[in-house]
Design an enzyme around this catalytic site. Sequence first.
Site, PDB file in Angstrom:
ATOM      1  N   ASP A 297       0.824  -1.025   0.062  1.00 58.10           N
ATOM      2  CA  ASP A 297       0.106   0.003  -0.042  1.00 58.10           C
ATOM      3  C   ASP A 297       0.785   1.298  -0.113  1.00 58.10           C
ATOM      4  O   ASP A 297       2.049   1.182   0.429  1.00 58.10           O
ATOM      5  CB  ASP A 297      -0.875   0.074   1.541  1.00 58.10           C
ATOM      6  CG  ASP A 297      -2.129  -0.916   1.305  1.00 58.10           C
ATOM      7  OD1 ASP A 297      -2.205  -1.737   0.168  1.00 58.10           O
ATOM      8  OD2 ASP A 297      -2.706  -0.992   2.397  1.00 58.10           O
TER       9      ASP A 297
ATOM     10  N   ARG B 250      -0.314  -0.322  -8.970  1.00 55.82           N
ATOM     11  CA  ARG B 250      -1.578  -0.094  -8.525  1.00 55.82           C
ATOM     12  C   ARG B 250      -1.944   1.445  -8.594  1.00 55.82           C
ATOM     13  O   ARG B 250      -1.731   1.956  -7.638  1.00 55.82           O
ATOM     14  CB  ARG B 250      -2.094  -0.934  -7.185  1.00 55.82           C
ATOM     15  CG  ARG B 250      -3.569  -0.913  -7.010  1.00 55.82           C
ATOM     16  CD  ARG B 250      -3.829  -1.589  -5.750  1.00 55.82           C
ATOM     17  NE  ARG B 250      -3.636  -0.991  -4.374  1.00 55.82           N
ATOM     18  CZ  ARG B 250      -2.994  -1.487  -3.177  1.00 55.82           C
ATOM     19  NH1 ARG B 250      -2.902  -2.823  -3.421  1.00 55.82           N
ATOM     20  NH2 ARG B 250      -2.960  -0.581  -2.161  1.00 55.82           N
TER      21      ARG B 250
ATOM     22  N   THR C  25     -10.071   2.463  -8.665  1.00 54.59           N
ATOM     23  CA  THR C  25     -10.846   3.548  -8.463  1.00 54.59           C
ATOM     24  C   THR C  25     -12.463   3.359  -8.593  1.00 54.59           C
ATOM     25  O   THR C  25     -12.602   2.039  -9.281  1.00 54.59           O
ATOM     26  CB  THR C  25     -10.652   4.653  -9.560  1.00 54.59           C
ATOM     27  OG1 THR C  25     -11.346   5.683  -9.118  1.00 54.59           O
ATOM     28  CG2 THR C  25     -10.898   4.210 -10.700  1.00 54.59           C
TER      29      THR C  25
HETATM   30  C1  LIG Z   1      -8.141  -1.366  -4.559  1.00 60.69           C
HETATM   31  C2  LIG Z   1      -7.747  -0.052  -3.812  1.00 60.69           C
HETATM   32  C3  LIG Z   1      -6.502  -0.042  -3.155  1.00 60.69           C
HETATM   33  C4  LIG Z   1      -6.326   1.424  -2.575  1.00 60.69           C
HETATM   34  N1  LIG Z   1      -4.990   1.518  -1.990  1.00 60.69           N
HETATM   35  C5  LIG Z   1      -4.687   2.723  -1.526  1.00 60.69           C
HETATM   36  C6  LIG Z   1      -3.273   2.907  -1.132  1.00 60.69           C
HETATM   37  O1  LIG Z   1      -2.617   2.125  -0.685  1.00 60.69           O
HETATM   38  N2  LIG Z   1      -3.278   4.218  -0.715  1.00 60.69           N
HETATM   39  C7  LIG Z   1      -3.982   5.205  -0.755  1.00 60.69           C
HETATM   40  O2  LIG Z   1      -3.697   6.402  -0.363  1.00 60.69           O
HETATM   41  N3  LIG Z   1      -5.260   5.027  -1.236  1.00 60.69           N
HETATM   42  C8  LIG Z   1      -5.725   3.820  -1.645  1.00 60.69           C
HETATM   43  N4  LIG Z   1      -6.869   3.481  -2.078  1.00 60.69           N
HETATM   44  C9  LIG Z   1      -7.817   4.405  -1.996  1.00 60.69           C
HETATM   45  C10 LIG Z   1      -7.816   5.701  -2.872  1.00 60.69           C
HETATM   46  O3  LIG Z   1      -6.553   6.618  -2.785  1.00 60.69           O
HETATM   47  C11 LIG Z   1      -9.140   6.694  -2.697  1.00 60.69           C
HETATM   48  O4  LIG Z   1      -9.076   7.303  -1.571  1.00 60.69           O
HETATM   49  C12 LIG Z   1     -10.640   5.768  -3.045  1.00 60.69           C
HETATM   50  O5  LIG Z   1     -10.333   4.881  -3.841  1.00 60.69           O
HETATM   51  C13 LIG Z   1     -11.428   6.909  -3.453  1.00 60.69           C
HETATM   52  O6  LIG Z   1     -11.004   7.403  -4.746  1.00 60.69           O
HETATM   53  P1  LIG Z   1     -11.856   7.263  -6.304  1.00 60.69           P
HETATM   54  O7  LIG Z   1     -10.949   6.951  -7.038  1.00 60.69           O
HETATM   55  O8  LIG Z   1     -12.804   6.053  -5.916  1.00 60.69           O
HETATM   56  O9  LIG Z   1     -12.558   8.492  -6.587  1.00 60.69           O
HETATM   57  P2  LIG Z   1     -13.590   9.717  -5.961  1.00 60.69           P
HETATM   58  O10 LIG Z   1     -13.006  11.082  -6.210  1.00 60.69           O
HETATM   59  O11 LIG Z   1     -13.539   9.604  -4.288  1.00 60.69           O
HETATM   60  O12 LIG Z   1     -14.895   9.371  -6.492  1.00 60.69           O
HETATM   61  C14 LIG Z   1     -15.030   9.559  -8.013  1.00 60.69           C
HETATM   62  C15 LIG Z   1     -16.464   9.030  -8.395  1.00 60.69           C
HETATM   63  O13 LIG Z   1     -16.676   7.739  -7.920  1.00 60.69           O
HETATM   64  C16 LIG Z   1     -18.061   7.481  -7.566  1.00 60.69           C
HETATM   65  N5  LIG Z   1     -18.088   6.996  -6.304  1.00 60.69           N
HETATM   66  C17 LIG Z   1     -16.872   6.959  -5.109  1.00 60.69           C
HETATM   67  N6  LIG Z   1     -17.451   6.467  -4.303  1.00 60.69           N
HETATM   68  C18 LIG Z   1     -18.678   6.104  -4.427  1.00 60.69           C
HETATM   69  C19 LIG Z   1     -19.629   5.315  -3.489  1.00 60.69           C
HETATM   70  N7  LIG Z   1     -19.446   5.017  -2.379  1.00 60.69           N
HETATM   71  N8  LIG Z   1     -20.765   4.873  -4.033  1.00 60.69           N
HETATM   72  C20 LIG Z   1     -21.102   5.393  -5.431  1.00 60.69           C
HETATM   73  N9  LIG Z   1     -20.205   6.054  -6.154  1.00 60.69           N
HETATM   74  C21 LIG Z   1     -18.859   6.543  -5.727  1.00 60.69           C
HETATM   75  C22 LIG Z   1     -18.678   8.723  -7.743  1.00 60.69           C
HETATM   76  O14 LIG Z   1     -19.387   9.177  -9.037  1.00 60.69           O
HETATM   77  C23 LIG Z   1     -17.359   9.802  -7.560  1.00 60.69           C
HETATM   78  O15 LIG Z   1     -17.766  11.055  -8.019  1.00 60.69           O
HETATM   79  C24 LIG Z   1      -7.246   2.270  -2.717  1.00 60.69           C
HETATM   80  C25 LIG Z   1      -8.272   2.196  -3.511  1.00 60.69           C
HETATM   81  C26 LIG Z   1      -8.625   1.086  -4.014  1.00 60.69           C
HETATM   82  C27 LIG Z   1      -9.975   0.915  -4.739  1.00 60.69           C
END
Ligand SMILES: Cc1cc2nc3c(=O)[nH]c(=O)nc-3n(C[C@H](O)[C@H](O)[C@H](O)COP(=O)(O)OP(=O)(O)OC[C@H]3O[C@@H](n4cnc5c(N)ncnc54)[C@H](O)[C@@H]3O)c2cc1C
Length: 297
Positions: A127, A176, A218
């Site tokens: 991570d 990732r 994402t």
């Molecule tokens: C597999 C995985 C591993 C990860 N590992 C790390 C890591 O090691 N370090 C780290 O800093 N972060 C990690 N993250 C978290 C990541 O950095 C984000 O904080 C998190 O994924 C939210 O960002 P997003 O890309 O979904 O976009 P966002 O900007 O949060 O959302 C974009 C759009 O996605 C849709 N959306 C988002 N959430 C929802 C919901 N609950 N319901 C419906 N629609 C929604 C909406 O349309 C929203 O406008 C990880 C995420 C994933 C998926």
Amino acid sequence: MLLIKEIVGFGSDSTGVNGLIEKAVSGRWIAGSSIEDAVKKTRELNKKRERAILNYLGEEFTDKKDVDEACNTYEKLIKEIKKRGLKADISLKITQLGLRISNEFALENYRKIVADAKRNGIFVWLDMETADTVDQTIKIYESSMKSRNTGICIQAYLKRSAADISKLAKKGATIRLVKGAYHESEAIAWNDRKYVTKNYESLMRRLFLHSKKFTIATHDSKSINAAMKLENEKGNKVSVTYAMLNGIRNNYADSLAKEGKEVSIYVPFGRRWLNYAYRRLREKENLRLIAESLLKR
Ligand SMILES: Cc1cc2nc3c(=O)[nH]c(=O)nc-3n(C[C@H](O)[C@H](O)[C@H](O)COP(=O)(O)OP(=O)(O)OC[C@H]3O[C@@H](n4cnc5c(N)ncnc54)[C@H](O)[C@@H]3O)c2cc1C
């Protein structure tokens, strides 16, 4: 953080409003407290043609006892994944392996886990955490690349990430790509989601150009659609996995798996869920959904 601690009550009171919020938060995103819970969740995912990325919760450890406990849990987890033939990777945090105690200690623990995972045919993700750990996380990751069962997370909100991706992709790293979940200063990171998304998509294009195997992590359909378009153009020259967090847009993940896409779900388990829940609650969409589900009760 204090506010969340007060709201969630950290398991101290499982009744009343605290209990409800605790259940809404932890029950939604966390598989449970034990390896058995993680195994159960993995089986459910595997039945849907989805892989699990299993993370034992815990970070920022400064006590060797906590680090040892985490390392022992990963050792047991690796055995269980192998024994039960699960389709699962593991994902570790370098501060969980002792980075705050010493770089050498964390490196030694990481190496042991990677070697054990390799013997058992299991893939190990690192991570990415707060910005002050990025250099060391990348160095520690690079030291394991020869073993070919490791990958690293890169955060699109960091202004340095384009350079990191170029450097790592050239060396054949498995990346990732995420947007980033911590709070970082404007000097080193974009805080406006619009810019973060723009950079996410630009880094994604960079991965399609320079990498053969990577994970688009994402929940953003717009970015996922853009990635799928690039994937179609590239044909079988790239291997792309789409990854989401457990409890967030999982119907969407199911629909991608049904279409034949490679899908992984990041599944945290364990008792130390407070920091993880706090990061999820900082994400606007999640806070809205939790509030709605609490109002419906
Ligand atoms: C597999 C995985 C591993 C990860 N590992 C790390 C890591 O090691 N370090 C780290 O800093 N972060 C990690 N993250 C978290 C990541 O950095 C984000 O904080 C998190 O994924 C939210 O960002 P997003 O890309 O979904 O976009 P966002 O900007 O949060 O959302 C974009 C759009 O996605 C849709 N959306 C988002 N959430 C929802 C919901 N609950 N319901 C419906 N629609 C929604 C909406 O349309 C929203 O406008 C990880 C995420 C994933 C998926």
